[in-house]
Scaffold this motif. Structure first.
Motif, PDB file in Angstrom:
ATOM      1  N   GLU A 221       0.831  -1.205   0.000  1.00  0.00           N
ATOM      2  CA  GLU A 221       0.000   0.000   0.000  1.00  0.00           C
ATOM      3  C   GLU A 221       0.866   1.256   0.000  1.00  0.00           C
ATOM      4  O   GLU A 221       0.511   2.265  -0.595  1.00  0.00           O
ATOM      5  CB  GLU A 221      -0.946   0.000   1.205  1.00  0.00           C
ATOM      6  CG  GLU A 221      -2.091  -0.969   1.092  1.00  0.00           C
ATOM      7  CD  GLU A 221      -3.059  -0.636  -0.036  1.00  0.00           C
ATOM      8  OE1 GLU A 221      -3.311   0.553  -0.310  1.00  0.00           O
ATOM      9  OE2 GLU A 221      -3.571  -1.588  -0.645  1.00  0.00           O
TER      10      GLU A 221
ATOM     11  N   ALA B  39      -8.666   2.291   1.678  1.00  0.00           N
ATOM     12  CA  ALA B  39      -8.293   0.915   1.334  1.00  0.00           C
ATOM     13  C   ALA B  39      -9.102  -0.075   2.162  1.00  0.00           C
ATOM     14  O   ALA B  39      -9.550  -1.112   1.656  1.00  0.00           O
ATOM     15  CB  ALA B  39      -6.803   0.703   1.542  1.00  0.00           C
ATOM     16  N   ALA B  40      -9.313   0.239   3.441  1.00  0.00           N
ATOM     17  CA  ALA B  40     -10.112  -0.643   4.305  1.00  0.00           C
ATOM     18  C   ALA B  40     -11.567  -0.678   3.833  1.00  0.00           C
ATOM     19  O   ALA B  40     -12.196  -1.739   3.817  1.00  0.00           O
ATOM     20  CB  ALA B  40     -10.031  -0.174   5.754  1.00  0.00           C
ATOM     21  N   GLU B  41     -12.106   0.468   3.427  1.00  0.00           N
ATOM     22  CA  GLU B  41     -13.483   0.514   2.929  1.00  0.00           C
ATOM     23  C   GLU B  41     -13.626  -0.272   1.633  1.00  0.00           C
ATOM     24  O   GLU B  41     -14.603  -1.004   1.449  1.00  0.00           O
ATOM     25  CB  GLU B  41     -13.914   1.969   2.701  1.00  0.00           C
ATOM     26  CG  GLU B  41     -14.113   2.757   3.961  1.00  0.00           C
ATOM     27  CD  GLU B  41     -14.430   4.224   3.691  1.00  0.00           C
ATOM     28  OE1 GLU B  41     -14.675   4.577   2.517  1.00  0.00           O
ATOM     29  OE2 GLU B  41     -14.436   5.001   4.646  1.00  0.00           O
ATOM     30  N   ILE B  42     -12.653  -0.143   0.751  1.00  0.00           N
ATOM     31  CA  ILE B  42     -12.699  -0.861  -0.524  1.00  0.00           C
ATOM     32  C   ILE B  42     -12.630  -2.364  -0.290  1.00  0.00           C
ATOM     33  O   ILE B  42     -13.327  -3.144  -0.936  1.00  0.00           O
ATOM     34  CB  ILE B  42     -11.557  -0.377  -1.449  1.00  0.00           C
ATOM     35  CG1 ILE B  42     -11.840   1.053  -1.905  1.00  0.00           C
ATOM     36  CG2 ILE B  42     -11.374  -1.301  -2.638  1.00  0.00           C
ATOM     37  CD1 ILE B  42     -10.681   1.710  -2.630  1.00  0.00           C
ATOM     38  N   GLU B  43     -11.807  -2.785   0.657  1.00  0.00           N
ATOM     39  CA  GLU B  43     -11.688  -4.213   0.975  1.00  0.00           C
ATOM     40  C   GLU B  43     -13.011  -4.759   1.501  1.00  0.00           C
ATOM     41  O   GLU B  43     -13.430  -5.857   1.135  1.00  0.00           O
ATOM     42  CB  GLU B  43     -10.585  -4.413   2.004  1.00  0.00           C
ATOM     43  CG  GLU B  43     -10.267  -5.868   2.280  1.00  0.00           C
ATOM     44  CD  GLU B  43      -9.106  -6.016   3.244  1.00  0.00           C
ATOM     45  OE1 GLU B  43      -9.136  -6.966   4.039  1.00  0.00           O
ATOM     46  OE2 GLU B  43      -8.183  -5.188   3.191  1.00  0.00           O
ATOM     47  N   LYS B  44     -13.692  -3.983   2.344  1.00  0.00           N
ATOM     48  CA  LYS B  44     -14.995  -4.420   2.862  1.00  0.00           C
ATOM     49  C   LYS B  44     -16.014  -4.556   1.738  1.00  0.00           C
ATOM     50  O   LYS B  44     -16.791  -5.494   1.697  1.00  0.00           O
ATOM     51  CB  LYS B  44     -15.510  -3.434   3.906  1.00  0.00           C
ATOM     52  CG  LYS B  44     -14.807  -3.528   5.224  1.00  0.00           C
ATOM     53  CD  LYS B  44     -15.365  -2.509   6.202  1.00  0.00           C
ATOM     54  CE  LYS B  44     -14.598  -2.520   7.505  1.00  0.00           C
ATOM     55  NZ  LYS B  44     -15.099  -1.487   8.440  1.00  0.00           N
TER      56      LYS B  44
ATOM     57  N   GLN C 114     -15.415  -5.201  -1.417  1.00  0.00           N
ATOM     58  CA  GLN C 114     -15.081  -6.342  -2.259  1.00  0.00           C
ATOM     59  C   GLN C 114     -15.521  -7.652  -1.609  1.00  0.00           C
ATOM     60  O   GLN C 114     -16.000  -8.550  -2.294  1.00  0.00           O
ATOM     61  CB  GLN C 114     -13.588  -6.376  -2.551  1.00  0.00           C
ATOM     62  CG  GLN C 114     -13.163  -5.307  -3.531  1.00  0.00           C
ATOM     63  CD  GLN C 114     -11.667  -5.311  -3.777  1.00  0.00           C
ATOM     64  OE1 GLN C 114     -10.914  -5.961  -3.061  1.00  0.00           O
ATOM     65  NE2 GLN C 114     -11.242  -4.571  -4.780  1.00  0.00           N
ATOM     66  N   THR C 115     -15.392  -7.758  -0.307  1.00  0.00           N
ATOM     67  CA  THR C 115     -15.824  -8.990   0.358  1.00  0.00           C
ATOM     68  C   THR C 115     -17.344  -9.116   0.297  1.00  0.00           C
ATOM     69  O   THR C 115     -17.860 -10.219   0.157  1.00  0.00           O
ATOM     70  CB  THR C 115     -15.347  -9.041   1.822  1.00  0.00           C
ATOM     71  OG1 THR C 115     -15.808  -7.884   2.512  1.00  0.00           O
ATOM     72  CG2 THR C 115     -13.840  -9.121   1.896  1.00  0.00           C
TER      73      THR C 115
ATOM     74  N   GLU D 285     -18.220 -10.416  -3.200  1.00  0.00           N
ATOM     75  CA  GLU D 285     -17.901 -11.826  -3.364  1.00  0.00           C
ATOM     76  C   GLU D 285     -18.966 -12.701  -2.722  1.00  0.00           C
ATOM     77  O   GLU D 285     -19.341 -13.735  -3.259  1.00  0.00           O
ATOM     78  CB  GLU D 285     -16.530 -12.131  -2.775  1.00  0.00           C
ATOM     79  CG  GLU D 285     -15.390 -11.550  -3.574  1.00  0.00           C
ATOM     80  CD  GLU D 285     -14.045 -11.731  -2.897  1.00  0.00           C
ATOM     81  OE1 GLU D 285     -13.992 -12.377  -1.827  1.00  0.00           O
ATOM     82  OE2 GLU D 285     -13.056 -11.213  -3.430  1.00  0.00           O
TER      83      GLU D 285
END
Length: 136
Positions: free
Chosen positions: A70, A105-110, A112-113, A116
């Motif tokens: 990152e 980045a943390a918001e984007i990761e949430k 994406q999960t 999925e």
């Protein structure tokens, strides 16, 4: 300021209403002068604080226990756009921008999960083997 009297002639009072900061008394003939020194100090304090190189960014991310990948993404992104926000405004404090980068980045990761999980529930994906040769 000149004061004109109607019966006794004119009086020449040149006090502008300026006062000294120490005594509080009015000083005759002194004009108000803008305080340019304090403005220069404020401008000097708002100089952009940019990282010297990628290693400085990597060290900052390491202190915050964030991934080095990152840090490289952050450095490469802002170097490519000239350390500006929205293409117009210069970054004043790169460390604050890095913290915002990690929050995003943390918001984007949430997000994406969540996507999925919703794809796994898709009704078109089935595990049953169907024989399409049989008539209904």
């Amino acid at each position: 300021m000149l004061k004109f009297g109607t019966s006794e002639g004119t009086t020449n009072d040149t006090s502008y209403g300026a006062s000294t900061e120490t005594s509080g008394k009015q000083v005759a003939g002194q004009a108000l002068v803008p305080d340019t020194n304090s403005k220069k100090q404020i401008e000097n304090n708002n100089k952009p604080k940019l990282p010297k190189n990628e290693n400085e960014v990597l060290e900052f991310f390491k202190k915050k226990i964030w991934p080095a990948v990152e840090a490289r993404k952050f450095y490469n992104h802002y170097t490519s756009i000239g350390w500006k926000v929205g293409g117009k405004i210069n970054i004043v404090d790169w460390q604050a921008s890095a913290e915002n980068w990690m929050l995003k980045a943390a918001e984007i990761e949430k997000e994406q999960t969540k996507k999925e999980l919703s794809q796994n529930r898709d009704n078109l994906k089935t595990t049953k083997q169907k024989d399409y040769g049989q008539p209904l």
